[in-house]
Design an enzyme around this catalytic site. Structure first.
Site, mmCIF file in Angstrom:
data_model
loop_
_atom_site.group_PDB
_atom_site.id
_atom_site.type_symbol
_atom_site.label_atom_id
_atom_site.label_comp_id
_atom_site.label_asym_id
_atom_site.label_seq_id
_atom_site.Cartn_x
_atom_site.Cartn_y
_atom_site.Cartn_z
ATOM 1 N N ARG A 153 0.818 -1.212 0.000
ATOM 2 C CA ARG A 153 0.000 0.000 0.000
ATOM 3 C C ARG A 153 0.854 1.266 0.000
ATOM 4 N NH1 ARG A 153 -5.145 -1.408 3.870
ATOM 5 N NH2 ARG A 153 -6.516 -1.950 2.152
ATOM 6 N N GLY A 161 -13.240 -3.506 1.248
ATOM 7 C CA GLY A 161 -14.607 -3.004 1.430
ATOM 8 C C GLY A 161 -15.023 -2.022 0.346
ATOM 9 N N LYS A 221 -19.028 -15.498 3.344
ATOM 10 C CA LYS A 221 -20.395 -15.116 3.672
ATOM 11 C C LYS A 221 -21.198 -14.594 2.505
ATOM 12 C CE LYS A 221 -20.098 -14.198 8.548
ATOM 13 N NZ LYS A 221 -20.006 -13.159 9.574
ATOM 14 N N GLY A 271 -9.763 -8.181 0.078
ATOM 15 C CA GLY A 271 -8.509 -8.398 0.800
ATOM 16 C C GLY A 271 -7.970 -9.807 0.636
HETATM 17 P P1 ADP Z 1 -12.405 -11.196 0.396
HETATM 18 O O1 ADP Z 1 -11.578 -10.678 1.543
HETATM 19 O O2 ADP Z 1 -11.560 -11.488 -0.809
HETATM 20 O O3 ADP Z 1 -13.578 -10.304 0.104
HETATM 21 P P2 ADP Z 1 -13.951 -12.936 2.117
HETATM 22 O O4 ADP Z 1 -13.426 -12.218 3.300
HETATM 23 O O5 ADP Z 1 -15.369 -12.764 1.761
HETATM 24 O O6 ADP Z 1 -13.017 -12.623 0.830
HETATM 25 O O7 ADP Z 1 -13.767 -14.501 2.312
HETATM 26 C C1 ADP Z 1 -12.517 -15.091 2.563
HETATM 27 C C2 ADP Z 1 -12.661 -16.253 3.511
HETATM 28 O O8 ADP Z 1 -13.592 -17.224 3.034
HETATM 29 C C3 ADP Z 1 -11.348 -16.980 3.690
HETATM 30 O O9 ADP Z 1 -10.924 -16.834 5.019
HETATM 31 C C4 ADP Z 1 -11.686 -18.444 3.368
HETATM 32 O O10 ADP Z 1 -11.081 -19.355 4.248
HETATM 33 C C5 ADP Z 1 -13.191 -18.469 3.540
HETATM 34 N N1 ADP Z 1 -13.794 -19.585 2.798
HETATM 35 C C6 ADP Z 1 -13.782 -19.793 1.476
HETATM 36 N N2 ADP Z 1 -14.369 -20.966 1.173
HETATM 37 C C7 ADP Z 1 -14.777 -21.509 2.338
HETATM 38 C C8 ADP Z 1 -15.458 -22.728 2.695
HETATM 39 N N3 ADP Z 1 -15.825 -23.607 1.772
HETATM 40 N N4 ADP Z 1 -15.702 -22.962 4.010
HETATM 41 C C9 ADP Z 1 -15.305 -22.060 4.939
HETATM 42 N N5 ADP Z 1 -14.671 -20.902 4.666
HETATM 43 C C10 ADP Z 1 -14.407 -20.634 3.381
HETATM 44 MG MG MG Z 2 -11.887 -10.789 3.729
#
Ligand code: ADP
Ligand code: MG
Length: 401
Positions: free
Chosen positions: A38, A380, A204, A357
């Site tokens: 960053r 975000g 989620k 992230g």
């Molecule tokens: P980003 O930061 O890229 O927006 P998120 O924070 O929404 O992504 O999600 C990332 C998390 O989702 C990771 O910690 C990963 O371990 C979890 N994850 C992905 N697939 C699964 C799964 N099948 N079961 C549980 N957790 C999962």
């Molecule tokens: Mg995340």
């Protein structure tokens, strides 16, 4: 369209002071910066201003000190790393007292750089306090916002400062990083070359419903992986064993399945394991055959191939959220495969934008960060933008003439 610092006549910057909001919210271990991406990403903006003979006053937050000066959230280690990267001295201004900040800024030579201590040591930052914003605006002649990572927040050091600078007759413009983020995330997606494919994953569904519906309306294909897919499986009446499922989102998932008919693509197979650990025995099963005592931890090999093929056919690709629990090595294969597929598509001329992230970290881990069009520095903020939401940090900047 917002005005960018590169559109400001450099001759008008000589001898002026630019107040620059950056996002130096970097990971620290003790007093060491463990990932300086960053900081590095805002160097072009800082160099442009210095090169034009402007003084540069940098503002950033770090972590969540909640309005109090807490040493563990000090920007001192960041100032040290910035000096190394800039190969120039950086005046680190610890003092919260306004008179001291003012004299430190006045003491800067033309082209000199100062970094003020964590903006969130002052409660007024997150409260968007007008008086604090006006004080920061008083330190310079123009405001440059390069902090895309906090563009979704209306804080004193973001939108408040932009408005305060305009109120005193100064310009408020986007920095080069901010402009780059907006260009890829906003403009390119407004009229994407088709086929346009989005890939969504992560843990989620509830935090990303807005993104799913907004993207469904615009894409040709929406590929779903990660735990998010589990909730869709359940809404389809499939058994998901001990997988992470959001019961509260089943109704929304069902609705999205209807809306997305023909465009929403779910995994056909998955990798299952008895628990989330490195040594757990895992295997691939069809999505109809998830055992009752196992959890879904990744997309399966058939899905990896099908997703990669769809990505390979696409001209525009947006990806947010890992396909599995990629932090655990044996469950990272699906995420890594998608990262490689996106990189390969970009090398054939497709536009590939990664937001989020964890997704950014995954692309970095797969070693393809340099091969994709753009990896966003804002989690975000990028999700909010993809969902069609507004960003106060962007909206508060001057419009292009
Ligand atoms: P980003 O930061 O890229 O927006 P998120 O924070 O929404 O992504 O999600 C990332 C998390 O989702 C990771 O910690 C990963 O371990 C979890 N994850 C992905 N697939 C699964 C799964 N099948 N079961 C549980 N957790 C999962
Ligand atoms: Mg995340």
């Amino acid at each position: 369209m917002k005005k960018t610092i590169s559109e400001v006549d450099p001759r008008s910057l000589a001898g002026k002071t630019a107040v620059v909001r950056v996002d130096f919210n970097v990971p620290l271990e003790g007093r060491e910066v463990t990932d300086d991406r960053r900081i590095a990403e805002s160097l072009p903006t800082i160099e442009l201003l210095r090169g034009a003979g402007a003084r540069v006053v940098l503002l950033s937050h770090l972590g969540r000190p909640d309005g109090q000066a807490k040493e563990e959230f000090s920007l001192a280690p960041v100032a040290a790393r910035l000096e190394e990267l800039l190969k120039a001295p950086v005046a680190f201004v610890r003092a919260p007292r306004r008179a001291e900040v003012q004299s430190a800024v006045r003491a800067l030579p033309a082209g000199g750089v100062a970094l003020l201590e964590n903006t969130r040591f002052l409660a007024g930052d997150e409260d968007n306090d007008r008086d604090l914003a006006a004080f920061w605006a008083s330190l310079g002649d123009l405001f440059v916002n390069d902090a895309f990572g906090v563009a979704h927040r209306a804080h004193a050091s973001t939108s408040g400062l932009a408005e305060a600078m305009r109120a005193k007759g100064g310009q408020s413009v986007a920095g080069l990083l901010m402009a780059r983020e907006l260009r890829f995330l906003e403009e390119a997606l407004r009229s994407p070359e088709r086929p346009f494919t989005a890939i969504l994953g992560g843990s989620k569904i509830s935090s990303k419903i807005g993104v799913i519906s907004a993207l469904l309306a615009r894409v040709d294909h929406l590929l779903i992986g990660g735990a998010m897919a589990n909730t869709f499986f359940r809404a389809m009446g499939l058994a998901t064993g001990t997988s992470l499922v959001e019961e509260d989102s089943l109704a929304v998932a069902e609705k999205l399945l209807g809306e997305g008919e023909g465009r929403l693509v779910l995994p056909v197979d998955c990798v299952v394991a008895p628990e989330l650990s490195d040594g757990a025995p895992s295997r691939a099963v069809a999505r109809e055959s998830v055992p009752g005592d196992m959890m879904i931890v990744d997309i399966g090999p058939k899905t990896r191939a099908a997703f990669a093929e769809e990505i390979g056919r696409s001209r525009s690709i947006v990806w947010n959220g890992p396909m599995g629990v990629f932090e655990i090595e044996p469950f990272a294969a699906g995420t890594i495969a998608i990262a490689h597929a996106v990189a390969a598509a970009c090398e054939r001329g497709a536009l590939g934008v990664i937001g989020g992230g964890d997704s950014g970290a995954a692309v970095e881990r797969a070693g393809v960060a340099d091969r994709v069009t753009h990896v966003s520095t804002g989690g975000g903020a990028s999700i909010k933008l993809l969902a069609g939401g507004r960003l106060p940090g962007r909206d508060s900047l001057d419009d292009r003439a």
